[in-house]
Design a protein around this motif. Structure first.
Motif, PDB file in Angstrom:
ATOM      1  N   TYR A 165       8.772  18.023 -30.361  1.00 19.17           N
ATOM      2  CA  TYR A 165       9.611  16.900 -30.774  1.00 19.17           C
ATOM      3  C   TYR A 165       9.656  16.779 -32.292  1.00 19.17           C
ATOM      4  O   TYR A 165      10.673  16.393 -32.847  1.00 19.17           O
ATOM      5  CB  TYR A 165       9.125  15.591 -30.161  1.00 19.17           C
ATOM      6  CG  TYR A 165       9.230  15.537 -28.661  1.00 19.17           C
ATOM      7  CD1 TYR A 165      10.421  15.807 -28.013  1.00 19.17           C
ATOM      8  CD2 TYR A 165       8.128  15.206 -27.890  1.00 19.17           C
ATOM      9  CE1 TYR A 165      10.522  15.747 -26.635  1.00 19.17           C
ATOM     10  CE2 TYR A 165       8.220  15.141 -26.512  1.00 19.17           C
ATOM     11  CZ  TYR A 165       9.414  15.413 -25.884  1.00 19.17           C
ATOM     12  OH  TYR A 165       9.510  15.351 -24.527  1.00 19.17           O
ATOM     13  N   GLU A 166       8.539  17.092 -32.925  1.00 18.96           N
ATOM     14  CA  GLU A 166       8.496  17.033 -34.389  1.00 18.96           C
ATOM     15  C   GLU A 166       9.480  18.041 -34.970  1.00 18.96           C
ATOM     16  O   GLU A 166      10.193  17.748 -35.927  1.00 18.96           O
ATOM     17  CB  GLU A 166       7.066  17.329 -34.856  1.00 18.96           C
ATOM     18  CG  GLU A 166       6.762  16.865 -36.243  1.00 18.96           C
ATOM     19  CD  GLU A 166       6.410  15.383 -36.334  1.00 18.96           C
ATOM     20  OE1 GLU A 166       6.677  14.826 -37.406  1.00 18.96           O
ATOM     21  OE2 GLU A 166       5.907  14.794 -35.367  1.00 18.96           O
ATOM     22  N   THR A 221      13.005  16.765 -34.542  1.00 22.41           N
ATOM     23  CA  THR A 221      13.262  15.735 -35.549  1.00 22.41           C
ATOM     24  C   THR A 221      13.622  16.373 -36.882  1.00 22.41           C
ATOM     25  O   THR A 221      14.588  15.964 -37.534  1.00 22.41           O
ATOM     26  CB  THR A 221      12.041  14.807 -35.709  1.00 22.41           C
ATOM     27  OG1 THR A 221      11.778  14.192 -34.453  1.00 22.41           O
ATOM     28  CG2 THR A 221      12.275  13.745 -36.757  1.00 22.41           C
ATOM     29  N   VAL A 257      17.565  15.915 -37.035  1.00 19.34           N
ATOM     30  CA  VAL A 257      17.693  14.550 -37.541  1.00 19.34           C
ATOM     31  C   VAL A 257      17.467  14.490 -39.049  1.00 19.34           C
ATOM     32  O   VAL A 257      18.217  13.814 -39.754  1.00 19.34           O
ATOM     33  CB  VAL A 257      16.723  13.598 -36.801  1.00 19.34           C
ATOM     34  CG1 VAL A 257      16.842  12.190 -37.315  1.00 19.34           C
ATOM     35  CG2 VAL A 257      16.986  13.638 -35.298  1.00 19.34           C
ATOM     36  N   ALA A 289      18.143  10.297 -31.583  1.00 19.92           N
ATOM     37  CA  ALA A 289      17.154   9.402 -32.195  1.00 19.92           C
ATOM     38  C   ALA A 289      16.608   8.414 -31.173  1.00 19.92           C
ATOM     39  O   ALA A 289      15.390   8.174 -31.125  1.00 19.92           O
ATOM     40  CB  ALA A 289      17.768   8.668 -33.379  1.00 19.92           C
ATOM     41  N   LEU A 315      14.144  10.254 -28.754  1.00 20.86           N
ATOM     42  CA  LEU A 315      12.877  10.624 -29.386  1.00 20.86           C
ATOM     43  C   LEU A 315      12.026   9.393 -29.685  1.00 20.86           C
ATOM     44  O   LEU A 315      10.800   9.435 -29.513  1.00 20.86           O
ATOM     45  CB  LEU A 315      13.140  11.436 -30.652  1.00 20.86           C
ATOM     46  CG  LEU A 315      13.685  12.847 -30.411  1.00 20.86           C
ATOM     47  CD1 LEU A 315      14.088  13.497 -31.727  1.00 20.86           C
ATOM     48  CD2 LEU A 315      12.671  13.706 -29.677  1.00 20.86           C
ATOM     49  N   ALA A 330       3.972  10.888 -32.266  1.00 21.25           N
ATOM     50  CA  ALA A 330       4.824  11.098 -33.441  1.00 21.25           C
ATOM     51  C   ALA A 330       4.124  10.673 -34.715  1.00 21.25           C
ATOM     52  O   ALA A 330       3.421   9.666 -34.742  1.00 21.25           O
ATOM     53  CB  ALA A 330       6.117  10.312 -33.279  1.00 21.25           C
ATOM     54  N   ALA A 375       7.961  10.881 -39.102  1.00 15.37           N
ATOM     55  CA  ALA A 375       8.959  11.234 -38.088  1.00 15.37           C
ATOM     56  C   ALA A 375       9.584   9.983 -37.490  1.00 15.37           C
ATOM     57  O   ALA A 375      10.803   9.909 -37.320  1.00 15.37           O
ATOM     58  CB  ALA A 375       8.333  12.095 -36.997  1.00 15.37           C
ATOM     59  N   THR A 403      11.943   8.485 -40.018  1.00  9.77           N
ATOM     60  CA  THR A 403      13.171   9.274 -40.087  1.00  9.77           C
ATOM     61  C   THR A 403      14.076   8.962 -38.909  1.00  9.77           C
ATOM     62  O   THR A 403      15.291   8.810 -39.071  1.00  9.77           O
ATOM     63  CB  THR A 403      12.842  10.782 -40.111  1.00  9.77           C
ATOM     64  OG1 THR A 403      12.092  11.069 -41.292  1.00  9.77           O
ATOM     65  CG2 THR A 403      14.093  11.635 -40.088  1.00  9.77           C
ATOM     66  N   LEU A 404      13.491   8.845 -37.724  1.00  6.07           N
ATOM     67  CA  LEU A 404      14.288   8.552 -36.531  1.00  6.07           C
ATOM     68  C   LEU A 404      14.901   7.154 -36.594  1.00  6.07           C
ATOM     69  O   LEU A 404      16.066   6.964 -36.238  1.00  6.07           O
ATOM     70  CB  LEU A 404      13.428   8.709 -35.281  1.00  6.07           C
ATOM     71  CG  LEU A 404      13.039  10.144 -34.952  1.00  6.07           C
ATOM     72  CD1 LEU A 404      11.953  10.171 -33.882  1.00  6.07           C
ATOM     73  CD2 LEU A 404      14.253  10.945 -34.511  1.00  6.07           C
TER      74      LEU A 404
END
Length: 69
Positions: free
Chosen positions: A2-3, A6, A10, A31, A34, A45, A49, A52-53
């Motif tokens: 997932y990282e 991202t 993203v 977004a 996640l 997370a 991250a 950012t999301l």
């Protein structure tokens, strides 16, 4: 995993420009999903991250609102 998603989809400025022009709802969906995974404990997370999301989600919502229907 997932990282990496991202970072690749993203956080990347070129990909964000593509989403802004083509499909802000796609970035919004990525977004949201996640952030949900992080909230449900499915992903540990990092703080950057998550930030950012959240930023991407707000930005995509703004793009969607500004687009003509």
């Amino acid at each position: 995993m997932y990282e990496q998603v991202t970072q690749a989809y993203v956080a990347d400025p070129e990909v964000r420009k593509f989403f802004a022009a083509s499909n802000p709802w796609a970035l919004q969906g990525i977004a949201e999903r996640l952030l949900e995974a992080a909230a449900r404990g499915l992903w540990n997370a990092s703080d950057p991250a998550v930030a950012t999301l959240r930023e991407a989600l707000l930005e995509a919502e703004g793009w969607a609102e500004d687009r003509p229907t």
